[in-house]
Design a protein around this motif. Sequence first.
Motif, short mmCIF file in Angstrom:
data_model
loop_
_atom_site.label_atom_id
_atom_site.label_comp_id
_atom_site.label_asym_id
_atom_site.label_seq_id
_atom_site.Cartn_x
_atom_site.Cartn_y
_atom_site.Cartn_z
N GLN A 13 -32.54 24.26 12.49
CA GLN A 13 -33.31 24.03 11.27
C GLN A 13 -33.53 22.54 11.03
OE1 GLN A 13 -31.92 26.14 7.72
NE2 GLN A 13 -30.82 27.61 9.03
N TYR A 14 -32.46 21.79 11.12
CA TYR A 14 -32.52 20.35 10.83
C TYR A 14 -33.42 19.63 11.82
CZ TYR A 14 -30.99 15.49 10.33
OH TYR A 14 -30.95 14.14 10.16
N ARG A 15 -33.26 19.93 13.10
CA ARG A 15 -34.05 19.22 14.10
C ARG A 15 -35.52 19.66 14.08
NH1 ARG A 15 -31.58 18.70 19.86
NH2 ARG A 15 -33.47 17.43 19.97
N THR A 16 -35.78 20.91 13.73
CA THR A 16 -37.18 21.33 13.58
C THR A 16 -37.85 20.53 12.48
OG1 THR A 16 -36.66 23.58 14.33
CG2 THR A 16 -38.71 23.27 13.11
N LEU A 17 -37.13 20.36 11.38
CA LEU A 17 -37.70 19.64 10.24
C LEU A 17 -37.87 18.15 10.54
CD1 LEU A 17 -38.67 20.43 7.42
CD2 LEU A 17 -36.41 19.84 6.54
N THR A 18 -36.93 17.55 11.25
CA THR A 18 -36.98 16.10 11.47
C THR A 18 -37.77 15.69 12.71
OG1 THR A 18 -34.86 16.21 12.64
CG2 THR A 18 -34.81 15.68 10.28
N GLU A 19 -37.86 16.57 13.72
CA GLU A 19 -38.49 16.17 14.98
C GLU A 19 -39.82 16.85 15.26
OE1 GLU A 19 -35.74 16.18 18.34
OE2 GLU A 19 -34.05 16.06 16.93
N ILE A 20 -40.12 17.93 14.56
CA ILE A 20 -41.35 18.67 14.84
C ILE A 20 -42.31 18.67 13.66
CG2 ILE A 20 -42.29 20.92 15.49
CD1 ILE A 20 -39.63 21.49 16.92
N PRO A 79 -38.43 17.07 0.93
CA PRO A 79 -37.37 16.05 0.84
C PRO A 79 -36.03 16.61 0.40
CG PRO A 79 -39.40 15.26 -0.18
CD PRO A 79 -39.59 16.72 0.09
N GLU A 80 -36.03 17.54 -0.55
CA GLU A 80 -34.78 18.11 -1.04
C GLU A 80 -34.09 18.93 0.04
OE1 GLU A 80 -35.28 20.22 -4.67
OE2 GLU A 80 -36.00 18.47 -5.79
N ARG A 81 -34.87 19.75 0.75
CA ARG A 81 -34.28 20.55 1.82
C ARG A 81 -33.77 19.65 2.94
NH1 ARG A 81 -36.83 26.08 3.69
NH2 ARG A 81 -34.96 26.94 2.75
N LEU A 82 -34.52 18.60 3.24
CA LEU A 82 -34.10 17.68 4.30
C LEU A 82 -32.78 17.01 3.93
CD1 LEU A 82 -34.64 16.24 6.95
CD2 LEU A 82 -36.06 14.60 5.70
N ALA A 83 -32.67 16.56 2.69
CA ALA A 83 -31.43 15.91 2.24
C ALA A 83 -30.25 16.88 2.30
CB ALA A 83 -31.61 15.37 0.82
N ALA A 84 -30.51 18.13 1.91
CA ALA A 84 -29.43 19.13 1.93
C ALA A 84 -29.00 19.42 3.37
CB ALA A 84 -29.90 20.40 1.24
N LEU A 85 -29.96 19.55 4.27
CA LEU A 85 -29.63 19.83 5.66
C LEU A 85 -28.88 18.66 6.29
CD1 LEU A 85 -32.92 21.52 6.96
CD2 LEU A 85 -30.70 22.61 6.64
N GLU A 90 -26.87 16.63 4.86
CA GLU A 90 -25.50 16.67 4.36
C GLU A 90 -24.71 17.79 5.04
OE1 GLU A 90 -22.20 15.48 2.33
OE2 GLU A 90 -24.15 14.48 2.38
N GLU A 91 -25.37 18.94 5.22
CA GLU A 91 -24.70 20.07 5.85
C GLU A 91 -24.37 19.79 7.32
OE1 GLU A 91 -26.40 24.02 5.07
OE2 GLU A 91 -27.53 23.10 3.44
N ILE A 92 -25.23 19.05 8.00
CA ILE A 92 -24.99 18.72 9.41
C ILE A 92 -23.66 17.97 9.55
CG2 ILE A 92 -25.72 17.06 11.19
CD1 ILE A 92 -27.12 19.65 11.56
N LEU A 93 -23.35 17.10 8.61
CA LEU A 93 -22.12 16.32 8.68
C LEU A 93 -20.88 17.19 8.50
CD1 LEU A 93 -23.21 13.17 6.63
CD2 LEU A 93 -22.95 13.37 9.12
N ASN A 94 -21.07 18.41 8.02
CA ASN A 94 -19.95 19.33 7.84
C ASN A 94 -20.05 20.56 8.73
OD1 ASN A 94 -18.47 18.08 5.43
ND2 ASN A 94 -20.55 18.20 4.64
#
Length: 368
Positions: free
Chosen positions: A23-30, A38-44, A46-50
């Motif tokens: 999910q995170y890489r689709t949003l940031t790289e594609i 922006p809100e979903r990106l920020a949440a993802l 943060e979740e990646i770090l955990n």
Amino acid sequence: MEIPSTHNVPLSWLFEAASLPIQYRTLTEIVPESARDPERLAALREEILNYKEALAIVRKQKETGLWGANLLAPEPFKAMGWKETGTVYQYRRLLELGWPPDGRAFRFADRFLFRLLSRDDDPALLVEFQRPSKGDPGLALWARSMQTQAAAAALARGAHQDDPRLRGAAHRIASDISLYLRSEIAQKPFKKAQGKTVLDPLAYPPTVFSVEMMAFLPAVQRERAGFLERLAAYFSAPTSRREFYILAGKKLLRPLFEILGDPLGADAQGHIDDVPFALYWLELLTRLGIVRQVPSASRVLARLFSECSEQGIWSPAGLRAMPKSENPVASHYFPLEGPGKSPAQRQTDVTFRLALIAKLLGIPLSVF
């Protein structure tokens, strides 16, 4: 069958079905920046770090900055003395999981990896080969070469594409491979030793590490256009089916990282047995800008795209389980999907990778 001129990215479906890293890489790289939430990106982020798998890898890092007391192991392997996955694979796995490349775990490992690029002859830098190479300078020479290439691949995949130390090492490695590709040894790379067929010790073929290093160094690519053309021609030739060994000093090793020709093993219609490795290889060739110049790669990529639904979801006939690879060199790359039994989890990794390759190829994307 041809590579499509457009491609659909099923973002909503991936948000429902895929793992957090996908999910995170689709949003940031594609997904185009203008279309990101922006809100979903920020949440993802943060979740990646955990994310459990990433945290488990970080916790395994030793005080030396290394993982598994070795550098090269893609997985535990008793014959090589590899009890755990090694540093270069854990480092790249964290990056594939979306861990920020400026994270502390990377900074910790970078100090050691950059020493490998400096041609430092400290025996401690041989890591898993330090003890076996005592009294065997040939093994030490092979190990240093492979570890330098592996370190360069990890650093290039990370946050160091513009570092002059890495670029200098990349040019040295590319020059050595280019010299080999133009040599007579490349035409007849085998010889006999210890009663076995071995790769000529003077041979310096591309490895998965040197190819990945170049794939993530676009500035070096621009300066080595002729080298990339030679690579495309080399990867278009069928690989030898002859069983051979690597003669590293006195030691005979099974080939694991060396590439002799086209590694895909595709048929005339682009069918392949190993989808995970094929995706890894196709992404590297795409980043190198030569995927269309390698006939087998173009056929396989066209075949995989043809197996996508109208929504862009990879949906091949007869898919009953998640694709698996028998080649451990792609273990850091696939799968990014987590554990579970949902049928969709068989499709999410390939769906994401094909969308990423389409983006890298400059194919117009429709995101929905």
